[in-house]
Design a protein around this motif. Sequence first.
Motif, PDB file in Angstrom:
ATOM      1  N   THR A 106       6.703   7.496 -15.015  1.00 64.26           N
ATOM      2  CA  THR A 106       7.063   6.075 -14.998  1.00 64.26           C
ATOM      3  C   THR A 106       8.339   5.851 -14.196  1.00 64.26           C
ATOM      4  O   THR A 106       8.447   4.886 -13.428  1.00 64.26           O
ATOM      5  N   ALA A 107       9.313   6.771 -14.362  1.00 67.59           N
ATOM      6  CA  ALA A 107      10.578   6.608 -13.628  1.00 67.59           C
ATOM      7  C   ALA A 107      10.339   6.715 -12.123  1.00 67.59           C
ATOM      8  O   ALA A 107      10.881   5.927 -11.335  1.00 67.59           O
ATOM      9  N   VAL A 108       9.518   7.677 -11.715  1.00 68.62           N
ATOM     10  CA  VAL A 108       9.260   7.842 -10.275  1.00 68.62           C
ATOM     11  C   VAL A 108       8.511   6.614  -9.744  1.00 68.62           C
ATOM     12  O   VAL A 108       8.848   6.061  -8.684  1.00 68.62           O
ATOM     13  N   PHE A 109       7.507   6.177 -10.507  1.00 67.34           N
ATOM     14  CA  PHE A 109       6.731   4.990 -10.108  1.00 67.34           C
ATOM     15  C   PHE A 109       7.667   3.786  -9.943  1.00 67.34           C
ATOM     16  O   PHE A 109       7.625   3.078  -8.928  1.00 67.34           O
ATOM     17  N   ASP A 110       8.554   3.558 -10.917  1.00 66.60           N
ATOM     18  CA  ASP A 110       9.482   2.417 -10.853  1.00 66.60           C
ATOM     19  C   ASP A 110      10.377   2.504  -9.615  1.00 66.60           C
ATOM     20  O   ASP A 110      10.580   1.514  -8.915  1.00 66.60           O
ATOM     21  N   TRP A 111      10.890   3.721  -9.354  1.00 68.11           N
ATOM     22  CA  TRP A 111      11.817   3.842  -8.229  1.00 68.11           C
ATOM     23  C   TRP A 111      11.121   3.739  -6.888  1.00 68.11           C
ATOM     24  O   TRP A 111      11.695   3.222  -5.921  1.00 68.11           O
ATOM     25  N   TRP A 112       9.878   4.223  -6.800  1.00 64.93           N
ATOM     26  CA  TRP A 112       9.139   4.041  -5.543  1.00 64.93           C
ATOM     27  C   TRP A 112       8.989   2.550  -5.236  1.00 64.93           C
ATOM     28  O   TRP A 112       9.196   2.112  -4.113  1.00 64.93           O
ATOM     29  N   ARG A 113       8.640   1.755  -6.271  1.00 64.41           N
ATOM     30  CA  ARG A 113       8.441   0.315  -6.036  1.00 64.41           C
ATOM     31  C   ARG A 113       9.760  -0.370  -5.698  1.00 64.41           C
ATOM     32  O   ARG A 113       9.857  -1.135  -4.745  1.00 64.41           O
ATOM     33  N   ARG A 114      10.779  -0.064  -6.511  1.00 64.60           N
ATOM     34  CA  ARG A 114      12.066  -0.740  -6.339  1.00 64.60           C
ATOM     35  C   ARG A 114      12.671  -0.428  -4.968  1.00 64.60           C
ATOM     36  O   ARG A 114      13.091  -1.326  -4.229  1.00 64.60           O
ATOM     37  N   SER A 115      12.691   0.858  -4.606  1.00 68.70           N
ATOM     38  CA  SER A 115      13.308   1.281  -3.356  1.00 68.70           C
ATOM     39  C   SER A 115      12.509   0.752  -2.158  1.00 68.70           C
ATOM     40  O   SER A 115      13.093   0.276  -1.174  1.00 68.70           O
ATOM     41  N   ALA A 116      11.171   0.808  -2.231  1.00 67.92           N
ATOM     42  CA  ALA A 116      10.361   0.327  -1.101  1.00 67.92           C
ATOM     43  C   ALA A 116      10.585  -1.169  -0.891  1.00 67.92           C
ATOM     44  O   ALA A 116      10.723  -1.642   0.248  1.00 67.92           O
ATOM     45  N   ARG A 117      10.647  -1.926  -1.993  1.00 73.39           N
ATOM     46  CA  ARG A 117      10.897  -3.378  -1.877  1.00 73.39           C
ATOM     47  C   ARG A 117      12.242  -3.635  -1.208  1.00 73.39           C
ATOM     48  O   ARG A 117      12.360  -4.489  -0.336  1.00 73.39           O
ATOM     49  N   GLU A 118      13.248  -2.868  -1.640  1.00 77.84           N
ATOM     50  CA  GLU A 118      14.585  -3.064  -1.062  1.00 77.84           C
ATOM     51  C   GLU A 118      14.587  -2.764   0.436  1.00 77.84           C
ATOM     52  O   GLU A 118      15.406  -3.276   1.178  1.00 77.84           O
ATOM     53  N   ARG A 119      13.646  -1.913   0.870  1.00 77.53           N
ATOM     54  CA  ARG A 119      13.576  -1.567   2.299  1.00 77.53           C
ATOM     55  C   ARG A 119      12.604  -2.464   3.058  1.00 77.53           C
ATOM     56  O   ARG A 119      12.264  -2.168   4.201  1.00 77.53           O
ATOM     57  N   GLY A 120      12.082  -3.497   2.409  1.00 79.37           N
ATOM     58  CA  GLY A 120      11.281  -4.489   3.135  1.00 79.37           C
ATOM     59  C   GLY A 120       9.785  -4.452   2.889  1.00 79.37           C
ATOM     60  O   GLY A 120       9.047  -5.271   3.445  1.00 79.37           O
ATOM     61  N   VAL A 121       9.303  -3.500   2.079  1.00 78.68           N
ATOM     62  CA  VAL A 121       7.870  -3.511   1.751  1.00 78.68           C
ATOM     63  C   VAL A 121       7.599  -4.731   0.867  1.00 78.68           C
ATOM     64  O   VAL A 121       8.366  -5.027  -0.047  1.00 78.68           O
ATOM     65  N   GLU A 122       6.518  -5.446   1.176  1.00 78.19           N
ATOM     66  CA  GLU A 122       6.205  -6.657   0.415  1.00 78.19           C
ATOM     67  C   GLU A 122       5.078  -6.368  -0.582  1.00 78.19           C
ATOM     68  O   GLU A 122       4.055  -5.786  -0.214  1.00 78.19           O
ATOM     69  N   TYR A 123       5.284  -6.729  -1.846  1.00 81.46           N
ATOM     70  CA  TYR A 123       4.253  -6.598  -2.885  1.00 81.46           C
ATOM     71  C   TYR A 123       3.779  -7.999  -3.258  1.00 81.46           C
ATOM     72  O   TYR A 123       4.610  -8.883  -3.489  1.00 81.46           O
ATOM     73  N   VAL A 124       2.465  -8.210  -3.348  1.00 77.65           N
ATOM     74  CA  VAL A 124       1.975  -9.489  -3.883  1.00 77.65           C
ATOM     75  C   VAL A 124       0.928  -9.216  -4.955  1.00 77.65           C
ATOM     76  O   VAL A 124       0.171  -8.240  -4.879  1.00 77.65           O
ATOM     77  N   GLN A 125       0.919 -10.105  -5.961  1.00 81.98           N
ATOM     78  CA  GLN A 125      -0.187 -10.054  -6.928  1.00 81.98           C
ATOM     79  C   GLN A 125      -1.327 -10.864  -6.331  1.00 81.98           C
ATOM     80  O   GLN A 125      -1.210 -12.081  -6.119  1.00 81.98           O
ATOM     81  N   ASN A 126      -2.411 -10.201  -6.007  1.00 85.39           N
ATOM     82  CA  ASN A 126      -3.578 -10.832  -5.413  1.00 85.39           C
ATOM     83  C   ASN A 126      -4.674  -9.770  -5.406  1.00 85.39           C
ATOM     84  O   ASN A 126      -4.437  -8.644  -5.851  1.00 85.39           O
ATOM     85  N   GLU A 127      -5.830 -10.105  -4.899  1.00 85.08           N
ATOM     86  CA  GLU A 127      -6.906  -9.111  -4.890  1.00 85.08           C
ATOM     87  C   GLU A 127      -7.576  -9.118  -3.527  1.00 85.08           C
ATOM     88  O   GLU A 127      -7.869 -10.194  -2.992  1.00 85.08           O
ATOM     89  N   VAL A 128      -7.790  -7.950  -2.962  1.00 78.32           N
ATOM     90  CA  VAL A 128      -8.557  -7.869  -1.715  1.00 78.32           C
ATOM     91  C   VAL A 128     -10.030  -7.986  -2.101  1.00 78.32           C
ATOM     92  O   VAL A 128     -10.526  -7.205  -2.927  1.00 78.32           O
TER      93      VAL A 128
END
Length: 338
Positions: A166-188
């Motif tokens: 869980t800690a690794v998962f949280d940090w991957w999301r947090r750090s990637a967002r801070e570097r400009g990766v965009e996350y959206v809630q939606n469905e392909v």
Amino acid sequence: MATQTPNHSSYDVVIVGGAIMGASVAWFLSDDPDFDGKVLVVERDTSYEFSSTMHTNSCMRQQFSTELNVRISQFAADFVKNLPRYMGNDDRVPDLSIQNFGYMYLADNDDFADVLRESQATQIAAGAATQLMSPEQIKAAYPFYNVDDIVLGSINLVDEGFWDATAVFDWWRRSARERGVEYVQNEVVAMTKNAAGTRVENVKLKSGEVIACAHVLNASGPRAIETAKMAGVAVPVEPRKRFSWIFSAEKPLDRDLPLTIDPSGIHVRENGGGTYQCGGHSEIDPAVDYDDFQMDHSIWENHVWPVLATRIPQFEAIKVQSEGVGITPITPSITTRF
Ligand SMILES: Cc1cc2nc3c(=O)[nH]c(=O)nc-3n(C[C@H](O)[C@H](O)[C@H](O)COP(=O)(O)OP(=O)(O)OC[C@H]3O[C@@H](n4cnc5c(N)ncnc54)[C@H](O)[C@@H]3O)c2cc1C
């Protein structure tokens, strides 16, 4: 569930699914100095409640039958143990460790013992620390096991056991967002290929937007087959139900219980504080509906507990504290033991 609209109409990479695999790829792209593209992660449920990731037992192993899998796991262990360094020495990132109780594979016949021997040779050649154990050696190191039917055991006590996914998962999301990766809630919900049919050139979202992309990554877990179908590709992945129980023992074991893979396929491990985590599936184990999270209580009484109490007689007196169901992506042709 409310949907969010991406900021742009075109991305270099669109990742379908934002749980641990999608988050991992997004972060590694954001960390690659040779990549400066735009990344969009589309996740249909940002609570992740029904993802496989939220149901993981969070254990890693190096006991595989192919060198590649051993090497991948060694990299994973190095990553977990050096998370702050991989995250650029960010002092907000926690130090993590692996609880090295190991996986104890138990073979009750010569064929599976041969598989353990061959796999151990592959693992040792790749630098893993797997040891084979005779029933007598198992009994001496772990007196609580019943080894009457056991021919051979295999265990690795280095970089194999529980880690904080869980800690690794949280940090991957947090750090990637801070570097400009965009996350959206939606469905392909659909994909369109280019005129030559050689690549996906856009994805359609449930909310109606069409997003152009150079690359699409399928990180949709048990639904991978549905996502691949949108691009006209067949992938051999099936959703399978996995049941978990946490129980306390009236008389806790006097030492850490390795993640024990019983010959029946049932597994049980140390969970701390006199509690243990156990997992298994029904004997038939069919592919299930993606939303079928119904618990089957009969499995515990009729199958799991009798196996546990036979393998570890101290587990005759136990109390179930909680139970749960998760769905995991499985490639049916690959044995679930290795
Ligand atoms: C009970 C249980 C115990 C386990 N224990 C372990 C363990 O100890 N060690 C281990 O290594 N593995 C374990 N696993 C397996 C592990 O959890 C999975 O392999 C892993 O979590 C898969 O991650 P994923 O990101 O590929 O899939 P998921 O976590 O399922 O994520 C896929 C995501 O894609 C999203 N999605 C799907 N379709 C779309 C779409 N069209 N558009 C947008 N989003 C979409 C979903 O909402 C979901 O969030 C376990 C699994 C279970 C069920």
